[in-house]
Enzyme design. Structure first.
Site, short mmCIF file in Angstrom:
data_model
loop_
_atom_site.label_atom_id
_atom_site.label_comp_id
_atom_site.label_asym_id
_atom_site.label_seq_id
_atom_site.Cartn_x
_atom_site.Cartn_y
_atom_site.Cartn_z
N ASP A 53 44.86 29.88 42.99
CA ASP A 53 44.54 30.74 41.65
C ASP A 53 44.88 29.72 40.53
O ASP A 53 45.58 28.55 40.88
CB ASP A 53 45.93 31.38 41.49
CG ASP A 53 46.22 32.44 40.52
OD1 ASP A 53 46.19 33.36 40.56
OD2 ASP A 53 46.15 31.64 39.24
N LYS B 233 45.02 44.64 54.26
CA LYS B 233 44.20 45.27 53.79
C LYS B 233 43.54 43.99 52.88
O LYS B 233 44.16 43.12 52.25
CB LYS B 233 44.70 46.31 52.76
CG LYS B 233 44.62 47.43 53.78
CD LYS B 233 44.26 48.83 52.82
CE LYS B 233 45.88 49.11 52.16
NZ LYS B 233 45.76 50.34 51.27
N1 LIG Z 1 45.88 44.06 49.92
C1 LIG Z 1 46.94 44.64 49.73
O1 LIG Z 1 47.43 45.38 50.54
C2 LIG Z 1 47.24 44.89 48.28
C3 LIG Z 1 48.71 45.52 47.85
C4 LIG Z 1 49.32 45.64 46.59
C5 LIG Z 1 48.37 44.97 45.71
N2 LIG Z 1 47.11 44.56 46.02
C6 LIG Z 1 46.14 43.91 44.90
O2 LIG Z 1 46.92 42.68 44.15
C7 LIG Z 1 46.59 42.86 42.90
C8 LIG Z 1 47.53 42.69 42.17
O3 LIG Z 1 48.57 41.26 42.43
P1 LIG Z 1 49.11 40.42 41.34
O4 LIG Z 1 49.99 41.44 40.73
O5 LIG Z 1 49.67 39.27 42.18
O6 LIG Z 1 48.14 40.02 40.34
P2 LIG Z 1 47.28 38.67 40.16
O7 LIG Z 1 46.72 38.14 41.50
O8 LIG Z 1 46.03 38.82 38.96
O9 LIG Z 1 48.38 37.69 39.59
C9 LIG Z 1 48.94 37.96 38.30
C10 LIG Z 1 49.06 36.96 37.19
O10 LIG Z 1 49.90 35.91 37.81
C11 LIG Z 1 49.53 34.59 37.46
N3 LIG Z 1 50.36 33.93 38.85
C12 LIG Z 1 50.19 33.95 39.83
N4 LIG Z 1 51.26 33.27 40.56
C13 LIG Z 1 51.92 32.69 39.46
C14 LIG Z 1 53.19 32.13 39.37
N5 LIG Z 1 53.48 31.51 40.49
N6 LIG Z 1 53.47 31.58 38.15
C15 LIG Z 1 52.90 31.76 37.09
N7 LIG Z 1 51.58 32.68 37.28
C16 LIG Z 1 51.39 33.10 38.20
C17 LIG Z 1 47.90 34.72 37.96
O11 LIG Z 1 47.21 33.63 37.45
C18 LIG Z 1 47.58 35.99 37.12
O12 LIG Z 1 47.43 35.84 35.86
C19 LIG Z 1 45.78 44.18 42.68
O13 LIG Z 1 44.42 43.87 42.81
C20 LIG Z 1 46.09 44.81 43.73
O14 LIG Z 1 44.89 45.89 44.27
C21 LIG Z 1 46.68 44.40 47.20
#
Ligand SMILES: NC(=O)c1ccc[n+]([C@@H]2O[C@H](COP(=O)([O-])OP(=O)(O)OC[C@H]3O[C@@H](n4cnc5c(N)ncnc54)[C@H](O)[C@@H]3O)[C@@H](O)[C@H]2O)c1
Length: 424
Positions: A88, A189
């Site tokens: 990321d 998933k």
């Molecule tokens: N596969 C599954 O079973 C499953 C389950 C739940 C959610 N999801 C998916 O996950 C997604 C949401 O994930 P998310 O909330 O992690 O969002 P994301 O991956 O967009 O990350 C959120 C933000 O945090 C930033 N970031 C990441 N790590 C960081 C860190 N350590 N320090 C500072 N900033 C950081 C990223 O750059 C981004 O701007 C959704 O698309 C959802 O559909 C999937």
């Protein structure tokens, strides 16, 4: 199936394959005029493949003394010296130097692909860009598991790409967000959004190993910590009253401390909350990994939220949409006498403590009615709507009417006025 089946089986790579064939497999003699459907040969193949993966807590994943990241996925003890890493963009900015030093220290050459996170970037073109790079890298898929470091978005993209590339390339996940640590990083998933629908393209594909290092949460924004706390609250509400109690008592503290345990009380609470959430999540996922049973308690908060989240993009976060859905479902349950008034207020109060929204202008009868219909289509014609029973138990219902929904939306809006957070 024929009268006297011939059965053959073999075991390879841990997967059992059983082929049941019939005498009709023999070459047919003269073609005759057979009535459609009668006596026509058919072949039935039955196979199963065990799923085996590990989710491991790991403090300081880039500590040069740790080798978890490099040991994983090598079949014969020979550590290879190349890895393809997807990271990321924000994580790369914050931890890229430590990550590169780690690989350098261990003499591993890396190709690093930096991708932007955020729900609106979770699209198929990123998957295709990644597989192009993987192709150019010439990955040895038996010895060089892909490594993904990032939040749920980047992990879902890479998981999908890895499961497609040569019908399955092993990968290792290092989640860096709270959603990643307790949810996206522990199940099987993968997926990307498509045609305006959330996770419309996806697969079930397990990472070989997930390394959970909560140290990454130190730099995560407060709003994204809240976002992850929504998924933890879900586990508390539907199956673990003790976890709900921990959130009631320490939720605000772990939010203030970014789960880093800066106070002794906060340290114990962070550990207890994370471990309970991951255990609860895995307990629910394991017996129904491919979601063949459509009554899934983990769908709590995921009935109305997929449509609301897509409409709320880019402002709304996944956990926020889930929390709105949980608030509405709690009210639906309260109206049916499944949750007492006091329990309902406690739930709304914890949501506010965790700085999660309990109301959004998107919660209109039209939006939620359409959302419910879309979910019914996904759940094979029935609502299968998980509702809480008290705190820590669930029941599935199939008979929520439009009138009931309208009444619940109104109560949700009223209750939310006593809690403070609202999203667009
Ligand atoms: N596969 C599954 O079973 C499953 C389950 C739940 C959610 N999801 C998916 O996950 C997604 C949401 O994930 P998310 O909330 O992690 O969002 P994301 O991956 O967009 O990350 C959120 C933000 O945090 C930033 N970031 C990441 N790590 C960081 C860190 N350590 N320090 C500072 N900033 C950081 C990223 O750059 C981004 O701007 C959704 O698309 C959802 O559909 C999937």
């Amino acid at each position: 199936m024929c009268d006297s089946p011939i059965s053959a089986g073999h075991e390879k790579d841990g997967s059992a394959l059983e082929v049941v064939a019939s005498p009709a497999l023999r070459k047919p003699s003269t073609p005759t005029s057979v009535a459609p459907g009668a006596q026509e040969p058919s072949w039935h193949v039955k196979a199963s493949q065990p799923v085996n993966y590990e989710v491991r807590l790991c403090q300081g994943v880039f500590d040069p003394n740790r080798t978890d990241l490099l040991d994983a996925g090598r079949p014969d003890g020979n550590r290879t010296h190349r890895r393809f890493v997807v990271v990321d963009e924000t994580v790369d900015r914050l931890y890229g130097t430590a990550m590169r030093q780690y690989f350098e220290h261990h003499g591993v050459t890396c190709e690093i692909m930096v991708v932007q996170a955020g729900e609106v970037r979770k699209e198929i073109d990123v998957v295709l860009r990644f597989v192009e790079r993987l192709d150019a890298f010439g990955i040895d898929r038996r010895r060089e598991p892909v490594i993904v470091v990032g939040g749920g978005v980047v992990m879902d993209i890479v998981g999908l790409a890895a499961s497609l590339y040569r019908r399955g390339t092993p990968f290792i996940r290092v989640p860096t967000t709270l959603v990643g640590l307790v949810d996206a990083g522990v199940g099987v998933k993968t997926g990307v959004n498509f045609n305006g629908h959330k996770n419309q393209l996806g697969t079930y594909s397990a990472a070989t190993l997930t390394l959970l290092d909560r140290g990454f949460l130190a730099t995560l924004s407060r709003r994204h910590i809240s976002n992850g706390l929504a998924e933890i609250l879900k586990v508390g509400l539907i199956k673990d009253e003790a976890l709900f109690g921990l959130l009631e008592r320490y939720g605000r503290l772990v939010l203030d401390e970014n789960f880093q345990g800066t106070s002794p009380e906060g340290a114990d609470a962070a550990t207890a909350i994370l471990e309970a959430a991951i255990t609860g999540m895995l307990e629910e996922l394991e017996p129904n990994l491919w979601e063949e049973t459509l009554e899934r308690s983990m769908d709590y908060g995921h009935t109305f939220s997929p449509a609301v989240e897509m409409l709320g993009l880019p402002a709304m976060l996944h956990g926020e949409a889930v929390c709105l859905d949980m608030a509405l479902s709690t009210v639906l349950a309260h109206r049916r006498g499944l949750v007492s008034e006091n329990e309902c207020r406690r739930v709304f109060s914890v949501m506010s403590d965790l700085e999660l929204p309990t109301w959004s202008p998107l919660h209109t009868p039209e939006v939620l009615g359409h959302a419910l219909h879309a979910t019914v289509r996904r759940r094979d014609g029935q609502q299968r709507l998980p509702l809480p029973v008290g705190i820590g138990n669930t029941v599935f219902v199939n008979d929520v009417s439009d009138e009931e929904l309208v009444a619940a939306i109104e109560i949700q809006r009223e209750m939310a006025t006593t809690s403070s957070v609202e999203v667009a």
